[in-house]
Design a protein around this motif. Structure first.
Motif, PDB file in Angstrom:
ATOM      1  N   SER A   8      60.842  60.790  40.132  1.00 38.41           N
ATOM      2  CA  SER A   8      60.534  59.653  41.007  1.00 38.41           C
ATOM      3  C   SER A   8      60.391  60.114  42.458  1.00 38.41           C
ATOM      4  N   HIS A   9      61.302  60.993  42.865  1.00 39.86           N
ATOM      5  CA  HIS A   9      61.264  61.535  44.217  1.00 39.86           C
ATOM      6  C   HIS A   9      59.962  62.300  44.445  1.00 39.86           C
ATOM      7  N   ALA A  10      59.603  63.130  43.471  1.00 40.08           N
ATOM      8  CA  ALA A  10      58.378  63.920  43.590  1.00 40.08           C
ATOM      9  C   ALA A  10      57.146  63.023  43.667  1.00 40.08           C
ATOM     10  N   HIS A  11      57.135  61.961  42.883  1.00 37.00           N
ATOM     11  CA  HIS A  11      55.962  61.078  42.880  1.00 37.00           C
ATOM     12  C   HIS A  11      55.797  60.372  44.221  1.00 37.00           C
ATOM     13  N   ILE A  12      56.910  59.904  44.792  1.00 41.71           N
ATOM     14  CA  ILE A  12      56.839  59.220  46.084  1.00 41.71           C
ATOM     15  C   ILE A  12      56.268  60.154  47.157  1.00 41.71           C
ATOM     16  N   ILE A  13      56.669  61.417  47.116  1.00 42.21           N
ATOM     17  CA  ILE A  13      56.187  62.384  48.110  1.00 42.21           C
ATOM     18  C   ILE A  13      54.734  62.778  47.828  1.00 42.21           C
ATOM     19  N   LEU A  14      54.435  63.076  46.570  1.00 43.83           N
ATOM     20  CA  LEU A  14      53.109  63.579  46.226  1.00 43.83           C
ATOM     21  C   LEU A  14      52.011  62.543  46.417  1.00 43.83           C
ATOM     22  N   ASN A  15      52.302  61.265  46.129  1.00 46.43           N
ATOM     23  CA  ASN A  15      51.205  60.292  46.164  1.00 46.43           C
ATOM     24  C   ASN A  15      50.649  60.068  47.566  1.00 46.43           C
ATOM     25  N   HIS A  16      51.420  60.454  48.601  1.00 47.01           N
ATOM     26  CA  HIS A  16      50.932  60.300  49.961  1.00 47.01           C
ATOM     27  C   HIS A  16      49.882  61.354  50.317  1.00 47.01           C
ATOM     28  N   ILE A  17      49.904  62.485  49.627  1.00 50.48           N
ATOM     29  CA  ILE A  17      48.981  63.570  49.987  1.00 50.48           C
ATOM     30  C   ILE A  17      47.535  63.216  49.660  1.00 50.48           C
TER      31      ILE A  17
END
Length: 471
Positions: free
Chosen positions: A165-174
């Motif tokens: 979940s943490h990774a998705h929140i960070i990655l989707n902004h890129i």
């Protein structure tokens, strides 16, 4: 209209991601402009640094407005809000300083008719500090509303770690915010007709497309982390998640078209020595369509865990068994659909690894009887293999996403190596020094390091992909 926020919280969520992602992208292009000595590129980056600094105004007012609106709500801990506020103010202060320094240098360069080399390291250093502080502030901001990220315990073979979940929140902004800056660079490149900026913009489009893959995979894993088992006191709706997944699939398709068109034009321009106006226009069209799809995707994603942006007039989905994602999952569970795509997936690996090995070994010093430009043509086959494997891989994952992200510990490294390998390969199409290596000549040392990364990354993809049934 989802582009028109209805609350301070909504405004803050929409714009606060742009400084961190923006500085990441603009920094990369700024360094490229300095290394190539291209004043147009550097001035464009300086102007964007100044524009990013202007975002500090709406970010500040939306942040303070959000604090006032959320005060007293037990869902949002005051301690987390206070910590985010302190780090946010520090980030905004350095953001403004960076913008001022960049604006001063931009004015000086216009007056001198060329960009000065003296303040490069000052702007670079300030921008790096700003990027770091915005990332820290953003991380503390996640703790305000994403309580699931605090959960560290997971049930073996049942639940998925909240790290997904943490990774998705960070990655989707890129890919989302990054696509905005890629379009900005691209429009400037077309207006001023600057080839270096065109190449940089096309590269950013490809990078956004590459990041779309781990973003989608992390999102699927996050779905299981939030729902299997359900988190107490957190009303996470599987129906709302599925609505977000459906739009995410369209986003992934849009990114694939945009990134593919950009990559094809990068390759074609290398061989022809000039850019095609038709191809560039097609890339821009794909980019705008993809951005529109992303807007809806992001909004649906925000509805999953941000009740403060849900309006009384909004009608949220209630049926978790409808949508294109569920339809594809049902189809791919049948062997008659799964087996052909799996065969195609293995064939794509052959194309990718064969091209990577051939070109990588030439850079490392083997087969020096051929020029690098001649060997570079094999990357077209590798590009086709990547397209085949992205489509087939996503469909195969949909057949049993729970098993892949929960049961197969090698799946995450495989996705990470795919991203690393795909981005590293871009160097082969961007480096002028490498492109000019003739038959019998040795490649630059930097290119050899990149070749080693490419070979190791794609070898890692094959190894972890093959071990999926056994790990």
């Amino acid at each position: 209209m989802h582009l028109i926020p209805q609350s301070w919280s909504h405004v803050h969520i929409l714009i606060s991601v742009f400084p961190s992602v923006g500085f990441l992208f603009v920094l990369g292009v700024y360094i490229a402009g300095f290394r190539t000595g291209n004043d147009v590129v550097r001035r464009t980056c300086l102007a964007l640094f100044g524009m990013l600094a202007l975002l500090s105004i709406p970010i500040y007012f939306s942040g303070t407005g959000s604090m006032a609106a959320l005060a007293g709500n037990p869902r949002f801990p005051n301690g987390a809000i206070a910590t985010h506020y302190v780090w946010g103010m520090a980030a905004l202060a350095v953001l403004v300083i960076t913008g001022v320094a960049a604006s001063i240098e931009l004015l000086r360069s216009w007056r001198a008719r060329r960009a000065s080399h003296d303040p490069f390291h000052l702007v670079l250093g300030l921008a790096t500090i700003t990027l770091a502080l915005t990332l820290v502030a953003g991380e503390f901001g996640l703790e305000i509303n994403h309580r699931e990220l605090q959960l560290t315990a997971s049930i073996p073979d049942i639940s998925t770690p909240q790290a997904w979940s943490h990774a998705h929140i960070i990655l989707n902004h890129i890919p989302t915010a990054g696509l905005v800056f890629a379009i900005a660079f691209f429009v400037v490149a077309l207006v001023v007709n600057n080839d270096v900026l065109k190449r940089a913009s096309l590269t950013l489009f490809v990078i956004c497309a590459i990041f779309g893959v781990p973003t989608y995979v992390a999102g699927t894993a996050a779905m299981w982390a939030l729902t299997q088992p359900a988190i107490p006191d957190m009303p996470i709706s599987r129906a709302v998640i599925n609505a977000h997944r459906d739009m995410a699939l369209w986003t992934l398709l849009g990114l694939a078209f945009t990134g593919s068109a950009a990559k094809i034009e990068l390759l074609r321009s290398r061989y022809r020595g000039q850019f095609s106006k038709l191809s560039l226009g097609l890339v821009l069209l794909f980019a705008f369509v993809t951005l529109a799809i992303m807007t809806e995707t992001g909004h649906r994603g925000g509805l999953i865990n941000h009740p403060e942006i849900v309006l009384a007039t909004d009608t949220l989905p209630t049926d978790a068994n409808v949508g294109i994602s569920m339809t594809l999952e049902s189809l791919m569970k049948e062997m008659i659909w799964f087996a052909p795509w799996q065969t195609l997936h293995f064939f794509g690996y052959c194309l990718i690894f064969g091209a990577a090995v051939a070109v990588g070994l030439r850079v490392l010093g083997f087969w020096k009887s051929a020029s690098f430009a001649a060997m570079h043509q094999l990357l077209v086959l590798g590009f086709i293999g990547v397209l085949v494997n992205v489509v087939s891989g996503m469909l195969m994952m949909l057949s049993d996403s729970y098993r892949y992200v929960v049961g197969d510990i090698g799946f995450a490294p495989k996705i990470a190596f795919i991203s690393i390998g795909a981005i590293a390969v871009l160097y082969f199409s961007l480096s002028d020094r490498l492109w000019n290596v003739k038959a019998g000549e040795d490649a630059p040392v930097a290119a050899k390091w990149v070749a080693a990364v490419v070979l190791l990354a794609w070898a890692g993809v094959i190894v972890f992909g093959r071990l999926l049934p056994y790990l």
